[in-house]
Design a protein around this motif. Structure first.
Motif, PDB file in Angstrom:
ATOM      1  N   TRP A  20      -9.557   3.404   2.670  1.00  0.00           N
ATOM      2  CA  TRP A  20     -10.434   2.315   2.274  1.00  0.00           C
ATOM      3  C   TRP A  20     -11.674   2.863   1.577  1.00  0.00           C
ATOM      4  N   LEU A  23       0.843  -1.201   0.000  1.00  0.00           N
ATOM      5  CA  LEU A  23       0.000   0.000   0.000  1.00  0.00           C
ATOM      6  C   LEU A  23       0.876   1.248   0.000  1.00  0.00           C
ATOM      7  N   THR A  32      -5.858  -0.694   6.102  1.00  0.00           N
ATOM      8  CA  THR A  32      -5.732   0.492   5.245  1.00  0.00           C
ATOM      9  C   THR A  32      -5.936   1.780   6.034  1.00  0.00           C
ATOM     10  N   HIS A  37      -3.442   6.540   1.852  1.00  0.00           N
ATOM     11  CA  HIS A  37      -4.459   5.644   1.288  1.00  0.00           C
ATOM     12  C   HIS A  37      -5.681   5.597   2.183  1.00  0.00           C
TER      13      HIS A  37
END
Lengths: 285, 285
Positions: free
Chosen positions: A43, A5, A33, A41
């Protein structure tokens, strides 16, 4: 997972990149996340309903956790970065239909041999810069991975590999497959008999590893209650002392539950015995 | 470290909490605090110049990395949450002047016995809720810590502990202290002789563990060039094939460098030999 990620998230954007996965998805994805409220980042839920323009990251778990289905990306968009989680792409669980050849692929020893406590995983990554950023992530977050666990995992994988090449040894994957096959056969018999549950269906496929056609024997059973949408399958099973994880945790609904197929023999037998007694909430005495 | 940051960061604030440490601070703090652009916490630099009102987190590394100084919190503010990093609070490095008794204390086996590759640390935390949140962090980020490394670390610590209690065994900390003491003596001789560098000074203190007065023998030497502020000590040493980490990395200036005192004997001897030849950039041939 976090390293991937980190490496795939652009650093020059004002907004965090959207991270998606098709339901039912691995229940940890949303939490992993978002847990430190990363500015890199965020979700964004079910990949099937994702319609935002711009860059995104899609997790593709194949075979999928929780339902064992072999998956492909679902978002139609050319700005997607794909992370393949291949934790279950081993011959005891699924047919090996082609060499894994994606840009970012995650593996773990935990589901291959059961050594989950070693916390050893690895990634195969095509782009050198992405690989470097993943290494950087590990450096910052933990400085590195336990050497003891690395050594033990390397030895275990060596033995597994030897067992596949040396005809005098029992092939690890054939042995594991026969265990999984036996458990699935017994589970299917119970489910067929009680007429209240349905199991996920899997195609019969040719496996390049075993050089034979085979069924899937996923690490989890994805059980569906035949009742209506209101049916809380986890609650029902809990009443019969069967611990499962509700479909809701995977972005799916209450009718579904995930059941581990990897418990000890004794526990698995007790599970089947308890499942046999269930006749559904409506026609119980 | 990250687990403590996670647990002590409020989740109901619009802005991330400020994280500070007095210079020279451990060079990883800024990176670890900010690398995923967390919305929970944000690096705010030198604790000594921190003047923002409201809640903050202060890292107190004692003895300090890089300079070996025994530390106390420096921010005057009642809304501070303190994380004590006690990685070097062992008798071979410093006098044990009192039982460690802070709210959040971090330890690691890496600096105690040198088993850095095991990646095993532990925390002593008074508040149950904070401890729970730290455990939650570990659960989400890695599901847990390598069992192999835990087992090995436990065994190592058992042997260390036995060596302190059993008079027939060589006391691990006394042995380590004598090694460190010898290295520091030889380093001080070289530094005194070349008249271009100064070393950080340490008080002579009574150690409750060894029941004797002793000097500090930090894991790193904090070397200061006598030249002006413009003097790049790291560069100078690099020219003499001595690898160090510049003071700038620790929020300090170019005149300082951190030098590991924990290298192998052979390397340490070469280091001293090379250091002996330095006469400073101004009076070099």
């Amino acid at each position: 997972m976090q390293a991937a990620l980190y490496a795939l998230s652009p650093t020059d954007q004002l907004e965090p990149i959207s991270v998606v996965s098709a339901t039912p998805f691995y229940s940890s994805y949303p939490e992993v996340t978002d847990f430190v409220k990363s500015g890199l980042h965020k979700w964004a839920g079910d990949a099937r309903t994702f319609e935002k323009n711009g860059p995104f990251i899609e997790f593709i778990t194949s075979p999928n956790n929780p339902d064992g289905v072999v998956r492909e990306p679902v978002v139609n968009g050319n700005q997607g970065k794909l992370i393949y989680d291949l934790a279950y792409y081993w011959p005891q669980y699924t047919a090996i239909t082609s060499p894994a050849n994606h840009d970012v692929m995650l593996f773990t020893i935990s589901k291959c041999t059961g050594h989950a406590g070693s916390r050893i995983g690895w990634a195969l990554v095509k782009d050198k810069e992405v690989a470097k950023k993943m290494t950087k992530f590990i450096e910052i977050s933990t400085i590195g991975v336990s050497k003891e666990a690395q050594l033990r995992a390397a030895k275990i994988l060596e033995v597994v590999s030897d067992s596949c090449l040396d005809p005098k040894m029992e092939n690890f994957f054939e042995y594991s497959q026969s265990l999984m096959s036996d458990r699935w056969k017994r589970l299917r018999q119970v489910v067929m008999a009680n007429d209240f549950f349905v199991l996920q269906k899997y195609p019969f496929q040719y496996c390049l590893f075993t050089k034979d056609f085979c069924e899937s024997h996923p690490a989890f059973a994805w059980l569906i209650c035949k009742g209506g949408e209101e049916e809380d399958c986890q609650k029902l099973l809990k009443e019969h002392k069967i611990n499962t994880r509700s479909g809701r945790r995977f972005g799916s609904d209450l009718r579904n539950v995930r059941i581990s197929m990897l418990s000890r023999d004794e526990d698995f037998n007790i599970f089947l015995k308890r499942l046999t007694t269930i006749r559904g909430p409506t026609n119980e005495n």
